[in-house]
Design a protein around this motif. Sequence first.
Motif: not given
Length: 123
Positions: A3-16
């Motif tokens: 089983q694979l569980v991703e995390s760490g996504g989100g909203l970021v500004q360009a260049g971030g």
Amino acid sequence: QVQLVESGGGLVQAGGSLRLSCAASGRAFSTYFMGWFRQAPGKEREFVAAISRSGGNTDYADSVKGRFTISRDNAKTTVYLQMDSLKPEDTAVYYCAADRSGATLSRYGYDYWGQGTQVTVSS
């Protein structure tokens, strides 16, 4: 099975930057090639990066080469995707995947997939 569980996504500004993690269950993690893929709205899923069992070899799509870095920690059964200099066109759902049967690092033939994590890059 793994089983694979991703995390760490989100909203970021360009260049971030963002760092995605993918935690895997099971004891066979070190025997799998691991990869990251992404799917933007209205587009097919595409290859992003892959890493060999030991972490010694990597492969990147041309669109992310020099900006993204894939790595893994077999002791923690986790694979990472460090994403720098993000662009709006990097906006997508990012998936990690495991290849249990491949003989070599590949962009195809992955057996197990996570549910994905959303990455949104604003301009």
